[in-house]
Design a protein around this motif. Sequence first.
Motif, PDB file in Angstrom:
ATOM      1  N   LEU A 110       0.839  -1.199   0.000  1.00  0.00           N
ATOM      2  CA  LEU A 110       0.000   0.000   0.000  1.00  0.00           C
ATOM      3  C   LEU A 110       0.872   1.247   0.000  1.00  0.00           C
ATOM      4  CD1 LEU A 110      -2.443  -1.002   2.919  1.00  0.00           C
ATOM      5  CD2 LEU A 110      -2.744  -1.445   0.475  1.00  0.00           C
ATOM      6  N   LEU A 111       0.363   2.293  -0.640  1.00  0.00           N
ATOM      7  CA  LEU A 111       1.118   3.542  -0.683  1.00  0.00           C
ATOM      8  C   LEU A 111       0.445   4.607   0.189  1.00  0.00           C
ATOM      9  CD1 LEU A 111       2.242   4.256  -4.347  1.00  0.00           C
ATOM     10  CD2 LEU A 111       3.691   3.865  -2.363  1.00  0.00           C
ATOM     11  N   GLY A 112       1.160   5.067   1.203  1.00  0.00           N
ATOM     12  CA  GLY A 112       0.629   6.104   2.093  1.00  0.00           C
ATOM     13  C   GLY A 112       0.333   7.393   1.351  1.00  0.00           C
ATOM     14  N   VAL A 113       1.133   7.697   0.347  1.00  0.00           N
ATOM     15  CA  VAL A 113       0.907   8.958  -0.387  1.00  0.00           C
ATOM     16  C   VAL A 113      -0.425   8.915  -1.131  1.00  0.00           C
ATOM     17  CG1 VAL A 113       3.087  10.147  -0.814  1.00  0.00           C
ATOM     18  CG2 VAL A 113       2.639   8.023  -2.010  1.00  0.00           C
ATOM     19  N   ASP A 114      -0.893   7.751  -1.509  1.00  0.00           N
ATOM     20  CA  ASP A 114      -2.150   7.668  -2.262  1.00  0.00           C
ATOM     21  C   ASP A 114      -3.366   7.667  -1.352  1.00  0.00           C
ATOM     22  OD1 ASP A 114      -0.831   7.629  -4.594  1.00  0.00           O
ATOM     23  OD2 ASP A 114      -1.180   5.499  -5.057  1.00  0.00           O
ATOM     24  N   ASP A 115      -3.294   6.899  -0.281  1.00  0.00           N
ATOM     25  CA  ASP A 115      -4.487   6.745   0.557  1.00  0.00           C
ATOM     26  C   ASP A 115      -4.091   6.530   2.022  1.00  0.00           C
ATOM     27  OD1 ASP A 115      -6.930   6.246   1.639  1.00  0.00           O
ATOM     28  OD2 ASP A 115      -7.546   4.770   0.136  1.00  0.00           O
ATOM     29  N   PRO A 116      -3.757   7.646   2.706  1.00  0.00           N
ATOM     30  CA  PRO A 116      -3.261   7.483   4.081  1.00  0.00           C
ATOM     31  C   PRO A 116      -4.256   6.774   5.000  1.00  0.00           C
ATOM     32  CG  PRO A 116      -3.516   9.830   3.510  1.00  0.00           C
ATOM     33  CD  PRO A 116      -3.721   9.051   2.253  1.00  0.00           C
ATOM     34  N   MET A 117      -5.554   7.038   4.834  1.00  0.00           N
ATOM     35  CA  MET A 117      -6.526   6.423   5.738  1.00  0.00           C
ATOM     36  C   MET A 117      -6.556   4.890   5.594  1.00  0.00           C
ATOM     37  SD  MET A 117      -7.597   8.660   7.635  1.00  0.00           S
ATOM     38  CE  MET A 117      -9.040   8.130   8.534  1.00  0.00           C
ATOM     39  N   PHE A 118      -6.373   4.450   4.369  1.00  0.00           N
ATOM     40  CA  PHE A 118      -6.389   3.017   4.111  1.00  0.00           C
ATOM     41  C   PHE A 118      -5.180   2.349   4.781  1.00  0.00           C
ATOM     42  CE2 PHE A 118      -6.222  -0.717   1.143  1.00  0.00           C
ATOM     43  CZ  PHE A 118      -7.456  -1.231   1.515  1.00  0.00           C
ATOM     44  N   VAL A 119      -4.041   3.033   4.687  1.00  0.00           N
ATOM     45  CA  VAL A 119      -2.817   2.513   5.318  1.00  0.00           C
ATOM     46  C   VAL A 119      -3.000   2.474   6.842  1.00  0.00           C
ATOM     47  CG1 VAL A 119      -0.392   3.055   5.771  1.00  0.00           C
ATOM     48  CG2 VAL A 119      -1.293   3.219   3.446  1.00  0.00           C
ATOM     49  N   ILE A 120      -3.567   3.539   7.381  1.00  0.00           N
ATOM     50  CA  ILE A 120      -3.779   3.592   8.834  1.00  0.00           C
ATOM     51  C   ILE A 120      -4.712   2.457   9.262  1.00  0.00           C
ATOM     52  CG2 ILE A 120      -4.813   4.982  10.703  1.00  0.00           C
ATOM     53  CD1 ILE A 120      -3.785   7.478   9.091  1.00  0.00           C
ATOM     54  N   ALA A 121      -5.758   2.237   8.456  1.00  0.00           N
ATOM     55  CA  ALA A 121      -6.714   1.173   8.791  1.00  0.00           C
ATOM     56  C   ALA A 121      -6.030  -0.196   8.767  1.00  0.00           C
ATOM     57  CB  ALA A 121      -7.886   1.201   7.816  1.00  0.00           C
ATOM     58  N   ARG A 122      -5.129  -0.408   7.809  1.00  0.00           N
ATOM     59  CA  ARG A 122      -4.446  -1.703   7.737  1.00  0.00           C
ATOM     60  C   ARG A 122      -3.541  -1.912   8.960  1.00  0.00           C
ATOM     61  NH1 ARG A 122      -2.894  -5.693   4.020  1.00  0.00           N
ATOM     62  NH2 ARG A 122      -4.834  -5.149   3.015  1.00  0.00           N
TER      63      ARG A 122
END
Length: 494
Positions: A110-122
């Motif tokens: 996953l790329l934090g620059v693209d979708d930080p919320m998704f990364v945080i959720a993971r």
Amino acid sequence: MENTLQLNQQNLNQIAARIPCPAYPRNELKAGMVHIGVGGFHRAHQAFYTHKLQEKLNAPAWGICGIGLREGDRKMHDVLKMQDGLYTLIVKHPDGTIAPQIIGSITDFLLGVDDPMFVIARMADSATKIVSLTITEGGYNFNPSTGEFDFGNPDTQHDLKNPDSPKTVYGFLTAALKKRRDAGLKAFTVLSCDNIQHNGDVTRAMLLSFAKEQNAALATWIEREVCFPNSMVDRITPVTTQADIAYVAETYGIEDAWPVTCEPFIQWVVEDKFSDGRPEFEKVGVQFVPDVKPYEKMKLRLLNAGHSVLGILGALHGHKTINACMEDKTFVTYLRAFMDKEATPVLDEVKGIDLTAYKDSLEARFANPNIKDSVSRICSESSAKLPKFLIATLQENLAADKSIEYATLVMAAWCYYSDKQTDKNGQPLEIIDALSTELYEAAKQTITDPLAFIKQQSLFGDLAKNERFAELYGAMVQKIYADANIKKHMQEML
Ligand code: CS2
């Protein structure tokens, strides 16, 4: 080889006839580990151990989800996505044997620059037990001379104001840990795998500085609930070259856009303190110990510092690789003199480890002719590495009134290297350093102020005020500026 195969999950059955492939059910793997900073080293080290674990135990809870926080991680993301997380690890032995295998432990990216919320959720997901890091020595955001967290960093300021769209590792960790706490879940472990002494303690101190500023109650929870084991990691992993990509394609007919090469040696010593469980890594050779400090100091001050000694002096001489340095008797003798007379005296005793044998093994590993580790990789980010690998040793030897001359010549050579940016023959050197402009600006003043370079406080602390060091450094820098034939100066000291 006819019939070229793209490396991906669908082709694995066919690829297995050419290169050893993961035999475990990859589709069942859950990402118990989320790893920030997937580069060559992580793929040759933790991901390799995890792959071995899967082969041996089939531990479905312990796959790896890679995370990239920077735009610069996009290429790795794209390659691994295209290849279903698979890549070739090419182990190169000193006798010329080359042993490739396909590693399957990374299951997502996953790329934090693209979708930080998704990364945080993971990261916050209850399946995630460990968040591990290889964010490089420079990635920890502390002032090397004071050890304090750098609040001046604009990305840190951004993260403090925007907890839901962070950019830095601390912003992500804090946001994810907050979600865990709010959901009543256990904290995950934060496992640093970078070459920093007390890497877990440093990560803890930095994260707490940041979190306190953002949310004091959360900081208290982190302080109480999160484990930050210190760890010593080791495997020499050069930068992947076009030749490595061509080797996999031409020899095995496999299209892998980003294989990794490494040496056969591997080591991981970790403190056994985890917040929410851990893989049974001890079954695949990882050493769990109560206190990793003596091991990490030994490795940083001998291996990493030894690399820097060869890298900086070698670059100036015109050697291109570490093994080329090791084919040069002056360099071998100089390296050993540095290790014996300056690095070894500052080390603590490591139970069960014979330091002479350890140093012999380092010489053999550096000399591996197939690794071709470039001096430019070793010299890259010297401003983040040298304070930890070499300047710390200098300071300890100064305080104990012991030998400092071998490390001091490296400092003088680093100044010349930063100033002229060429080797002794005037050939341009590739300088990769976040502080390259600052280093150049300081170094170029040497001509009027011989101590200008070591007056950079954030790197050298107060060393310029130390008479013994300043005098020796001043004399050495003068010699190198008068004659850049570094080997001659090295020989004079042997
Ligand atoms: C090297 C390390 O660039 C460097 O600082 O010394 O990357 C070294 O190769 C690894 O730490 C080996 O474990």
